[in-house]
Design a protein around this motif. Sequence first.
Motif, mmCIF file in Angstrom:
data_model
loop_
_atom_site.group_PDB
_atom_site.id
_atom_site.type_symbol
_atom_site.label_atom_id
_atom_site.label_comp_id
_atom_site.label_asym_id
_atom_site.label_seq_id
_atom_site.Cartn_x
_atom_site.Cartn_y
_atom_site.Cartn_z
ATOM 1 N N PHE A 129 0.002 -7.725 2.342
ATOM 2 C CA PHE A 129 1.122 -8.605 2.026
ATOM 3 C C PHE A 129 0.627 -10.039 1.864
ATOM 4 C CE2 PHE A 129 3.694 -5.213 4.124
ATOM 5 C CZ PHE A 129 4.487 -4.919 3.015
ATOM 6 N N GLY A 130 1.352 -10.788 1.014
ATOM 7 C CA GLY A 130 0.999 -12.181 0.778
ATOM 8 C C GLY A 130 1.561 -13.099 1.846
ATOM 9 N N PHE A 131 1.796 -14.346 1.465
ATOM 10 C CA PHE A 131 2.158 -15.367 2.440
ATOM 11 C C PHE A 131 3.472 -16.055 2.105
ATOM 12 C CE2 PHE A 131 -2.392 -14.756 2.240
ATOM 13 C CZ PHE A 131 -2.703 -14.532 3.574
ATOM 14 N N ASP A 132 4.293 -15.417 1.264
ATOM 15 C CA ASP A 132 5.596 -15.970 0.942
ATOM 16 C C ASP A 132 6.586 -15.640 2.060
ATOM 17 O OD1 ASP A 132 5.289 -13.254 0.195
ATOM 18 O OD2 ASP A 132 7.153 -13.365 -0.960
ATOM 19 N N GLY A 133 7.776 -16.217 1.962
ATOM 20 C CA GLY A 133 8.770 -16.000 3.007
ATOM 21 C C GLY A 133 9.189 -14.557 3.163
ATOM 22 N N ASP A 134 9.147 -13.776 2.083
ATOM 23 C CA ASP A 134 9.575 -12.385 2.151
ATOM 24 C C ASP A 134 8.606 -11.522 2.964
ATOM 25 O OD1 ASP A 134 11.968 -12.551 0.549
ATOM 26 O OD2 ASP A 134 10.671 -12.810 -1.197
ATOM 27 N N ALA A 135 7.354 -11.961 3.109
ATOM 28 C CA ALA A 135 6.388 -11.200 3.905
ATOM 29 C C ALA A 135 6.705 -11.291 5.390
ATOM 30 C CB ALA A 135 4.971 -11.687 3.639
ATOM 31 N N GLY A 136 7.296 -12.399 5.802
ATOM 32 C CA GLY A 136 7.737 -12.550 7.182
ATOM 33 C C GLY A 136 6.654 -12.252 8.202
ATOM 34 N N ARG A 137 6.969 -11.366 9.137
ATOM 35 C CA ARG A 137 6.070 -11.033 10.247
ATOM 36 C C ARG A 137 4.780 -10.368 9.790
ATOM 37 N NH1 ARG A 137 9.908 -6.554 13.077
ATOM 38 N NH2 ARG A 137 11.458 -8.119 12.499
ATOM 39 N N ALA A 138 4.769 -9.827 8.559
ATOM 40 C CA ALA A 138 3.603 -9.091 8.065
ATOM 41 C C ALA A 138 2.723 -9.930 7.136
ATOM 42 C CB ALA A 138 4.055 -7.823 7.349
ATOM 43 N N ALA A 139 2.901 -11.229 7.118
ATOM 44 C CA ALA A 139 2.112 -12.085 6.233
ATOM 45 C C ALA A 139 0.618 -11.875 6.454
ATOM 46 C CB ALA A 139 2.476 -13.545 6.456
ATOM 47 N N GLY A 140 -0.098 -11.555 5.364
ATOM 48 C CA GLY A 140 -1.539 -11.363 5.434
ATOM 49 C C GLY A 140 -1.975 -10.019 5.983
ATOM 50 N N GLN A 141 -1.036 -9.138 6.306
ATOM 51 C CA GLN A 141 -1.385 -7.886 6.977
ATOM 52 C C GLN A 141 -1.618 -6.741 5.990
ATOM 53 O OE1 GLN A 141 -1.969 -7.693 10.314
ATOM 54 N NE2 GLN A 141 -1.662 -9.909 10.197
ATOM 55 N N LEU A 142 -2.454 -5.789 6.403
ATOM 56 C CA LEU A 142 -2.710 -4.595 5.599
ATOM 57 C C LEU A 142 -1.486 -3.701 5.615
ATOM 58 C CD1 LEU A 142 -4.660 -2.678 4.045
ATOM 59 C CD2 LEU A 142 -5.296 -1.727 6.280
ATOM 60 N N TRP A 143 -0.998 -3.339 4.397
ATOM 61 C CA TRP A 143 0.158 -2.468 4.283
ATOM 62 C C TRP A 143 -0.276 -1.014 4.080
ATOM 63 C CZ3 TRP A 143 3.902 -2.515 -0.518
ATOM 64 C CH2 TRP A 143 4.870 -1.501 -0.361
ATOM 65 N N LYS A 144 -1.079 -0.759 3.048
ATOM 66 C CA LYS A 144 -1.460 0.630 2.776
ATOM 67 C C LYS A 144 -2.827 0.709 2.103
ATOM 68 C CE LYS A 144 1.582 0.651 -1.309
ATOM 69 N NZ LYS A 144 2.721 1.363 -1.954
ATOM 70 N N VAL A 145 -3.418 1.907 2.219
ATOM 71 C CA VAL A 145 -4.716 2.207 1.622
ATOM 72 C C VAL A 145 -4.546 3.473 0.791
ATOM 73 C CG1 VAL A 145 -7.161 2.637 2.034
ATOM 74 C CG2 VAL A 145 -5.840 1.277 3.682
ATOM 75 N N VAL A 146 -4.965 3.425 -0.479
ATOM 76 C CA VAL A 146 -4.854 4.580 -1.370
ATOM 77 C C VAL A 146 -6.202 4.793 -2.037
ATOM 78 C CG1 VAL A 146 -3.630 5.622 -3.319
ATOM 79 C CG2 VAL A 146 -2.436 4.004 -1.820
ATOM 80 N N ASP A 147 -6.795 5.990 -1.863
ATOM 81 C CA ASP A 147 -8.092 6.231 -2.490
ATOM 82 C C ASP A 147 -7.925 6.797 -3.894
ATOM 83 O OD1 ASP A 147 -7.605 8.971 -2.287
ATOM 84 O OD2 ASP A 147 -9.116 9.324 -0.747
ATOM 85 N N ALA A 148 -9.034 7.077 -4.563
ATOM 86 C CA ALA A 148 -9.011 7.520 -5.958
ATOM 87 C C ALA A 148 -8.335 8.880 -6.125
ATOM 88 C CB ALA A 148 -10.431 7.563 -6.511
ATOM 89 N N ASP A 149 -8.217 9.649 -5.038
ATOM 90 C CA ASP A 149 -7.541 10.950 -5.076
ATOM 91 C C ASP A 149 -6.102 10.859 -4.594
ATOM 92 O OD1 ASP A 149 -9.773 12.399 -6.048
ATOM 93 O OD2 ASP A 149 -10.629 12.435 -4.029
ATOM 94 N N SER A 150 -5.601 9.638 -4.462
ATOM 95 C CA SER A 150 -4.215 9.362 -4.040
ATOM 96 C C SER A 150 -3.942 9.689 -2.569
ATOM 97 C CB SER A 150 -3.202 10.098 -4.933
ATOM 98 O OG SER A 150 -3.313 9.656 -6.274
ATOM 99 N N ASN A 151 -4.967 9.921 -1.766
ATOM 100 C CA ASN A 151 -4.766 10.019 -0.319
ATOM 101 C C ASN A 151 -4.313 8.658 0.191
ATOM 102 O OD1 ASN A 151 -5.724 12.772 0.013
ATOM 103 N ND2 ASN A 151 -7.755 11.953 -0.437
ATOM 104 N N THR A 152 -3.265 8.639 1.015
ATOM 105 C CA THR A 152 -2.632 7.373 1.384
ATOM 106 C C THR A 152 -2.449 7.242 2.888
ATOM 107 O OG1 THR A 152 -1.390 7.373 -0.715
ATOM 108 C CG2 THR A 152 -0.603 5.904 1.031
#
Length: 216
Positions: A129-152
């Motif tokens: 997540f970025g650093f705008d107001g909508d990110a709130g408590r999660a600003a700068g935090q890792l949301w998700k990881v998706v590999d080339a085979d779509s494992n998430t």
Amino acid sequence: LVTGAYSPTDIDISLPTKGFAWVIGRSYNPRQENSSNAAMDSAGYQGSNWFQLSQPEILLYDDVDNSKDTVYLILGADRFAEFKRASSSSAQFSGRNGATGCFKFTDGGSGVADTYILTDTRGTEFTFFGFDGDAGRAAGQLWKVVDADSNTAYVGDSSSASTAITSGWETDGRIKVAYDSSDRRFTYTYSTLDSVPRLTEVKAEIKSGGTWASPS
């Protein structure tokens, strides 16, 4: 070897899964300094000078000259990678000083959090997540990881940014719940120790049926 500092990295649990594991572990840095180069001790939820490896984050250096804007990927208490904006008008941040891969910035628009997506040399995408107001408590935090085979693997929710933010992190930015690519749930529990919230348990669970909102 350069500083003489003891910097252990401990892995507490790393379960086999499809694509990549959700790693619960810790790194340590006894030589932290503030902006005045004076010694300091961090007091995060993992413990003084410790860092929880399952919660990497990004920081943005926003220069007056946009061509010097830099994203720092914090990977541990003693390690980071640096990505510099390709040009003053570019949404791309390329690795430097040995870092590989590239970040792409996306403006989420009104009511949707901005994101920075790192694509590495294997085609795996790490969405922060970025650093705008909508990110709130999660600003700068890792949301998700998706590999080339779509494992998430993801924190909070895999598709809705707003749901992920409210259900995945405590109000002060501590990670609350994550899911790996084998649909395990990792629940983080904190206790107040010496007047400071500390991580005291990460519980890994599987379900035989239903959804995590109503599991068997």
